[in-house]
Design a protein around this motif. Sequence first.
Motif, short mmCIF file in Angstrom:
data_model
loop_
_atom_site.label_atom_id
_atom_site.label_comp_id
_atom_site.label_asym_id
_atom_site.label_seq_id
_atom_site.Cartn_x
_atom_site.Cartn_y
_atom_site.Cartn_z
N ARG A 23 2.37 -5.39 -8.32
CA ARG A 23 1.81 -4.92 -9.59
C ARG A 23 0.29 -4.85 -9.54
NH1 ARG A 23 6.12 -8.11 -11.70
NH2 ARG A 23 4.77 -9.92 -11.77
N VAL A 24 -0.33 -5.82 -8.91
CA VAL A 24 -1.80 -5.84 -8.84
C VAL A 24 -2.32 -4.70 -7.97
CG1 VAL A 24 -3.75 -7.18 -7.96
CG2 VAL A 24 -2.00 -8.30 -9.31
N VAL A 25 -1.65 -4.43 -6.86
CA VAL A 25 -2.11 -3.38 -5.93
C VAL A 25 -1.80 -1.99 -6.46
CG1 VAL A 25 -1.66 -2.43 -3.63
CG2 VAL A 25 -2.03 -4.86 -3.91
N SER A 26 -0.78 -1.85 -7.29
CA SER A 26 -0.40 -0.53 -7.77
C SER A 26 -1.48 0.11 -8.65
CB SER A 26 0.92 -0.58 -8.51
OG SER A 26 0.81 -1.34 -9.69
N VAL A 27 -2.28 -0.69 -9.34
CA VAL A 27 -3.32 -0.14 -10.22
C VAL A 27 -4.42 0.56 -9.42
CG1 VAL A 27 -5.07 -0.70 -11.95
CG2 VAL A 27 -2.80 -1.73 -12.09
N LEU A 68 -10.57 12.95 1.31
CA LEU A 68 -10.37 12.13 2.50
C LEU A 68 -10.83 10.69 2.28
CD1 LEU A 68 -11.46 14.69 5.23
CD2 LEU A 68 -9.16 13.80 4.86
N LEU A 69 -11.94 10.51 1.59
CA LEU A 69 -12.43 9.16 1.31
C LEU A 69 -11.48 8.39 0.39
CD1 LEU A 69 -16.27 9.77 0.88
CD2 LEU A 69 -15.11 8.57 2.74
N ALA A 70 -11.01 9.04 -0.68
CA ALA A 70 -10.09 8.37 -1.59
C ALA A 70 -8.76 8.08 -0.91
CB ALA A 70 -9.88 9.21 -2.85
N GLY A 71 -8.26 9.03 -0.13
CA GLY A 71 -7.02 8.80 0.60
C GLY A 71 -7.16 7.74 1.66
N GLY A 72 -8.29 7.72 2.34
CA GLY A 72 -8.54 6.68 3.34
C GLY A 72 -8.67 5.30 2.72
N ALA A 73 -9.30 5.23 1.55
CA ALA A 73 -9.40 3.94 0.86
C ALA A 73 -8.02 3.44 0.44
CB ALA A 73 -10.32 4.07 -0.35
N ALA A 74 -7.18 4.34 -0.06
CA ALA A 74 -5.83 3.94 -0.46
C ALA A 74 -5.02 3.50 0.75
CB ALA A 74 -5.13 5.10 -1.18
N ALA A 75 -5.10 4.25 1.84
CA ALA A 75 -4.38 3.86 3.05
C ALA A 75 -4.94 2.56 3.61
CB ALA A 75 -4.48 4.97 4.10
N GLY A 76 -6.24 2.34 3.47
CA GLY A 76 -6.85 1.08 3.92
C GLY A 76 -6.36 -0.11 3.12
N ILE A 77 -6.16 0.08 1.81
CA ILE A 77 -5.62 -1.01 0.99
C ILE A 77 -4.20 -1.34 1.43
CG2 ILE A 77 -4.83 -1.59 -1.34
CD1 ILE A 77 -7.30 -0.12 -2.40
N VAL A 78 -3.40 -0.31 1.67
CA VAL A 78 -2.02 -0.53 2.09
C VAL A 78 -1.97 -1.16 3.48
CG1 VAL A 78 0.16 0.62 2.63
CG2 VAL A 78 -1.13 1.30 0.62
N ALA A 79 -2.96 -0.89 4.31
CA ALA A 79 -2.96 -1.42 5.68
C ALA A 79 -3.28 -2.91 5.75
CB ALA A 79 -3.97 -0.65 6.53
N LEU A 80 -3.80 -3.49 4.67
CA LEU A 80 -4.04 -4.92 4.67
C LEU A 80 -2.72 -5.67 4.84
CD1 LEU A 80 -6.59 -5.10 1.72
CD2 LEU A 80 -7.09 -5.28 4.15
N ARG A 81 -2.72 -6.69 5.66
CA ARG A 81 -1.46 -7.36 6.01
C ARG A 81 -0.67 -7.89 4.82
NH1 ARG A 81 -1.69 -10.60 11.61
NH2 ARG A 81 -2.03 -8.77 12.92
N PRO A 82 -1.29 -8.63 3.91
CA PRO A 82 -0.48 -9.12 2.78
C PRO A 82 0.06 -7.98 1.91
CG PRO A 82 -2.56 -10.32 2.91
CD PRO A 82 -2.64 -9.19 3.88
N VAL A 83 -0.74 -6.94 1.75
CA VAL A 83 -0.31 -5.81 0.93
C VAL A 83 0.82 -5.06 1.63
CG1 VAL A 83 -1.05 -3.63 -0.10
CG2 VAL A 83 -2.58 -5.60 -0.13
N CYS A 84 0.68 -4.84 2.92
CA CYS A 84 1.72 -4.15 3.68
C CYS A 84 3.03 -4.92 3.63
CB CYS A 84 1.27 -3.95 5.12
SG CYS A 84 2.48 -3.10 6.13
N ARG A 85 2.95 -6.22 3.67
CA ARG A 85 4.16 -7.05 3.61
C ARG A 85 4.82 -6.91 2.25
NH1 ARG A 85 4.77 -12.36 1.83
NH2 ARG A 85 2.51 -12.53 1.71
N ALA A 86 4.02 -6.77 1.19
CA ALA A 86 4.58 -6.71 -0.16
C ALA A 86 5.06 -5.32 -0.55
CB ALA A 86 3.53 -7.19 -1.17
N VAL A 87 4.35 -4.28 -0.14
CA VAL A 87 4.69 -2.94 -0.63
C VAL A 87 5.29 -2.03 0.42
CG1 VAL A 87 2.99 -3.04 -2.47
CG2 VAL A 87 2.36 -2.00 -0.29
N GLY A 88 4.98 -2.21 1.67
CA GLY A 88 5.51 -1.34 2.72
C GLY A 88 4.59 -0.15 2.99
N TRP A 89 4.81 0.47 4.13
CA TRP A 89 3.94 1.58 4.56
C TRP A 89 4.15 2.85 3.76
CZ3 TRP A 89 -0.33 1.36 7.07
CH2 TRP A 89 -0.57 0.28 7.93
N TRP A 90 5.31 3.03 3.15
CA TRP A 90 5.57 4.27 2.45
C TRP A 90 4.63 4.46 1.25
CZ3 TRP A 90 7.06 4.38 -2.62
CH2 TRP A 90 7.52 3.19 -3.17
#
Length: 110
Positions: A23-27, A68-90
């Motif tokens: 929920r926190v990362v989705s915002v 590209l910057l906004a998409g890269g920032a979003a992909a960078g957030i998802v790439a963080l280990r705790p976030v990736c574990r919680a939400v997945g790569w999709w």
Amino acid sequence: MTAEHREVPGVPDVPGDEGCLRRVVSVPLAILYLIASFFLCTALSIRPSGGWDDEARAGIALSCVLTLLAGGAAAGIVALRPVCRAVGWWWAAPALLMAVAAAIRWATAQ
């Protein structure tokens, strides 16, 4: 192991934190997706009037860079280990698709 739980090496397992983190990362991800989609729509809607219209091509390039910057920032957030574990790569898929579309538009801007 359930479908909700994802193992990431090196990250300690804390049961029950996936829902809150999701929920926190989705915002911020939703905000970055909206920003990227706005600039992608701008890049796709700008049409140069002719070969002499350098300002339109500069607007396309700027919109593509911001996408590209906004998409890269979003992909960078998802790439963080705790976030990736919680939400997945999709969750990075929309950002990456918009970044690919922006790169193609930038490369083909005439």
